[in-house]
Design a protein around this motif. Structure first.
Motif, PDB file in Angstrom:
ATOM      1  N   ILE A  14       0.847  -1.193   0.000  1.00  0.00           N
ATOM      2  CA  ILE A  14       0.000   0.000   0.000  1.00  0.00           C
ATOM      3  C   ILE A  14       0.883   1.242   0.000  1.00  0.00           C
ATOM      4  O   ILE A  14       1.813   1.348   0.794  1.00  0.00           O
ATOM      5  CB  ILE A  14      -0.930   0.031   1.225  1.00  0.00           C
ATOM      6  CG1 ILE A  14      -1.842  -1.190   1.238  1.00  0.00           C
ATOM      7  CG2 ILE A  14      -1.751   1.320   1.245  1.00  0.00           C
ATOM      8  CD1 ILE A  14      -2.714  -1.296   2.464  1.00  0.00           C
ATOM      9  N   VAL A  15       0.572   2.180  -0.881  1.00  0.00           N
ATOM     10  CA  VAL A  15       1.191   3.499  -0.872  1.00  0.00           C
ATOM     11  C   VAL A  15       0.107   4.463  -0.393  1.00  0.00           C
ATOM     12  O   VAL A  15      -0.988   4.511  -0.952  1.00  0.00           O
ATOM     13  CB  VAL A  15       1.691   3.902  -2.277  1.00  0.00           C
ATOM     14  CG1 VAL A  15       2.194   5.341  -2.273  1.00  0.00           C
ATOM     15  CG2 VAL A  15       2.780   2.946  -2.742  1.00  0.00           C
ATOM     16  N   ASN A  16       0.418   5.218   0.666  1.00  0.00           N
ATOM     17  CA  ASN A  16      -0.547   6.146   1.265  1.00  0.00           C
ATOM     18  C   ASN A  16      -0.089   7.577   0.987  1.00  0.00           C
ATOM     19  O   ASN A  16       0.839   8.067   1.607  1.00  0.00           O
ATOM     20  CB  ASN A  16      -0.643   5.889   2.765  1.00  0.00           C
ATOM     21  CG  ASN A  16      -1.694   6.746   3.431  1.00  0.00           C
ATOM     22  OD1 ASN A  16      -2.367   7.544   2.794  1.00  0.00           O
ATOM     23  ND2 ASN A  16      -1.836   6.584   4.718  1.00  0.00           N
ATOM     24  N   LYS A  17      -0.761   8.252   0.051  1.00  0.00           N
ATOM     25  CA  LYS A  17      -0.422   9.641  -0.267  1.00  0.00           C
ATOM     26  C   LYS A  17      -1.295  10.629   0.507  1.00  0.00           C
ATOM     27  O   LYS A  17      -1.143  11.833   0.348  1.00  0.00           O
ATOM     28  CB  LYS A  17      -0.539   9.872  -1.771  1.00  0.00           C
ATOM     29  CG  LYS A  17       0.500   9.087  -2.546  1.00  0.00           C
ATOM     30  CD  LYS A  17       0.605   9.571  -3.959  1.00  0.00           C
ATOM     31  CE  LYS A  17       1.750   8.826  -4.640  1.00  0.00           C
ATOM     32  NZ  LYS A  17       2.066   9.373  -5.938  1.00  0.00           N
ATOM     33  N   SER A  18      -2.211  10.131   1.317  1.00  0.00           N
ATOM     34  CA  SER A  18      -3.052  11.010   2.128  1.00  0.00           C
ATOM     35  C   SER A  18      -2.362  11.256   3.470  1.00  0.00           C
ATOM     36  O   SER A  18      -1.347  10.645   3.778  1.00  0.00           O
ATOM     37  CB  SER A  18      -4.426  10.379   2.359  1.00  0.00           C
ATOM     38  OG  SER A  18      -4.360   9.381   3.358  1.00  0.00           O
ATOM     39  N   HIS A  19      -2.929  12.135   4.271  1.00  0.00           N
ATOM     40  CA  HIS A  19      -2.407  12.381   5.613  1.00  0.00           C
ATOM     41  C   HIS A  19      -3.139  11.536   6.657  1.00  0.00           C
ATOM     42  O   HIS A  19      -2.900  11.655   7.837  1.00  0.00           O
ATOM     43  CB  HIS A  19      -2.532  13.872   5.964  1.00  0.00           C
ATOM     44  CG  HIS A  19      -3.942  14.370   5.898  1.00  0.00           C
ATOM     45  ND1 HIS A  19      -4.524  14.759   4.704  1.00  0.00           N
ATOM     46  CD2 HIS A  19      -4.879  14.524   6.843  1.00  0.00           C
ATOM     47  CE1 HIS A  19      -5.769  15.134   4.948  1.00  0.00           C
ATOM     48  NE2 HIS A  19      -6.003  15.008   6.224  1.00  0.00           N
ATOM     49  N   HIS A  20      -4.053  10.681   6.206  1.00  0.00           N
ATOM     50  CA  HIS A  20      -4.832   9.839   7.107  1.00  0.00           C
ATOM     51  C   HIS A  20      -4.070   8.551   7.453  1.00  0.00           C
ATOM     52  O   HIS A  20      -3.294   8.052   6.632  1.00  0.00           O
ATOM     53  CB  HIS A  20      -6.161   9.438   6.463  1.00  0.00           C
ATOM     54  CG  HIS A  20      -7.027  10.591   6.082  1.00  0.00           C
ATOM     55  ND1 HIS A  20      -7.503  11.497   6.989  1.00  0.00           N
ATOM     56  CD2 HIS A  20      -7.498  10.984   4.879  1.00  0.00           C
ATOM     57  CE1 HIS A  20      -8.235  12.403   6.373  1.00  0.00           C
ATOM     58  NE2 HIS A  20      -8.249  12.118   5.085  1.00  0.00           N
ATOM     59  N   PRO A  21      -4.316   7.996   8.643  1.00  0.00           N
ATOM     60  CA  PRO A  21      -3.727   6.681   8.937  1.00  0.00           C
ATOM     61  C   PRO A  21      -4.357   5.614   8.039  1.00  0.00           C
ATOM     62  O   PRO A  21      -5.460   5.805   7.523  1.00  0.00           O
ATOM     63  CB  PRO A  21      -4.080   6.447  10.411  1.00  0.00           C
ATOM     64  CG  PRO A  21      -5.223   7.352  10.700  1.00  0.00           C
ATOM     65  CD  PRO A  21      -5.117   8.514   9.747  1.00  0.00           C
ATOM     66  N   LEU A  22      -3.662   4.517   7.862  1.00  0.00           N
ATOM     67  CA  LEU A  22      -4.212   3.424   7.059  1.00  0.00           C
ATOM     68  C   LEU A  22      -5.468   2.873   7.720  1.00  0.00           C
ATOM     69  O   LEU A  22      -5.564   2.834   8.950  1.00  0.00           O
ATOM     70  CB  LEU A  22      -3.186   2.311   6.894  1.00  0.00           C
ATOM     71  CG  LEU A  22      -2.011   2.616   5.978  1.00  0.00           C
ATOM     72  CD1 LEU A  22      -1.016   1.455   5.993  1.00  0.00           C
ATOM     73  CD2 LEU A  22      -2.483   2.882   4.560  1.00  0.00           C
ATOM     74  N   PRO A  23      -6.450   2.421   6.925  1.00  0.00           N
ATOM     75  CA  PRO A  23      -7.648   1.802   7.499  1.00  0.00           C
ATOM     76  C   PRO A  23      -7.277   0.565   8.305  1.00  0.00           C
ATOM     77  O   PRO A  23      -6.287  -0.107   8.024  1.00  0.00           O
ATOM     78  CB  PRO A  23      -8.466   1.412   6.269  1.00  0.00           C
ATOM     79  CG  PRO A  23      -7.944   2.260   5.174  1.00  0.00           C
ATOM     80  CD  PRO A  23      -6.499   2.496   5.476  1.00  0.00           C
ATOM     81  N   LYS A  24      -8.082   0.271   9.328  1.00  0.00           N
ATOM     82  CA  LYS A  24      -7.861  -0.927  10.144  1.00  0.00           C
ATOM     83  C   LYS A  24      -9.197  -1.398  10.685  1.00  0.00           C
ATOM     84  O   LYS A  24     -10.169  -0.649  10.716  1.00  0.00           O
ATOM     85  CB  LYS A  24      -6.909  -0.623  11.295  1.00  0.00           C
ATOM     86  CG  LYS A  24      -7.427   0.411  12.252  1.00  0.00           C
ATOM     87  CD  LYS A  24      -6.456   0.679  13.369  1.00  0.00           C
ATOM     88  CE  LYS A  24      -7.085   1.792  14.211  1.00  0.00           C
ATOM     89  NZ  LYS A  24      -6.680   1.883  15.516  1.00  0.00           N
ATOM     90  N   TYR A  25      -9.250  -2.656  11.085  1.00  0.00           N
ATOM     91  CA  TYR A  25     -10.444  -3.188  11.727  1.00  0.00           C
ATOM     92  C   TYR A  25     -10.527  -2.586  13.127  1.00  0.00           C
ATOM     93  O   TYR A  25      -9.574  -2.655  13.893  1.00  0.00           O
ATOM     94  CB  TYR A  25     -10.384  -4.716  11.817  1.00  0.00           C
ATOM     95  CG  TYR A  25     -10.511  -5.406  10.472  1.00  0.00           C
ATOM     96  CD1 TYR A  25     -11.737  -5.503   9.841  1.00  0.00           C
ATOM     97  CD2 TYR A  25      -9.397  -5.946   9.842  1.00  0.00           C
ATOM     98  CE1 TYR A  25     -11.863  -6.131   8.610  1.00  0.00           C
ATOM     99  CE2 TYR A  25      -9.513  -6.570   8.607  1.00  0.00           C
ATOM    100  CZ  TYR A  25     -10.746  -6.662   8.004  1.00  0.00           C
ATOM    101  OH  TYR A  25     -10.865  -7.272   6.785  1.00  0.00           O
TER     102      TYR A  25
END
Length: 82
Positions: A14-25
């Motif tokens: 996963i490449v995260n270009k947003s400032h949000h944390p990665l989704p998680k359960y």
């Protein structure tokens, strides 16, 4: 009949270009994860029945035979027509 279900884990790039944390359960019983919009240009407004692309800032490399789905949350979808 005895049925055992195991939650399998796989590695997903996963490449995260947003400032949000990665989704998680959020809980062990969760069926899905919360995904947030990435709006670097600012908020968007859709008219009734209008469609638009809402970016997430996430880029994923999924294994062959798998897919990722984005679904509306039931509360806002029912209350606001999202």
């Amino acid at each position: 009949m005895h049925l055992e279900i195991y939650r399998e884990y796989m590695q997903i790039k996963i490449v995260n270009k947003s400032h949000h944390p990665l989704p998680k359960y959020e809980t062990q019983q969760s069926a899905g994860m919360d995904l947030r919009a990435y709006l670097p240009e600012g908020p968007i407004t859709l008219k009734p029945m209008e469609r638009g692309l809402v970016k997430t800032g996430l880029f994923m490399e999924l294994p062959v035979g798998y897919e990722a789905q984005v679904r509306p949350r039931s509360g806002p979808a029912l209350q606001k027509g999202i």
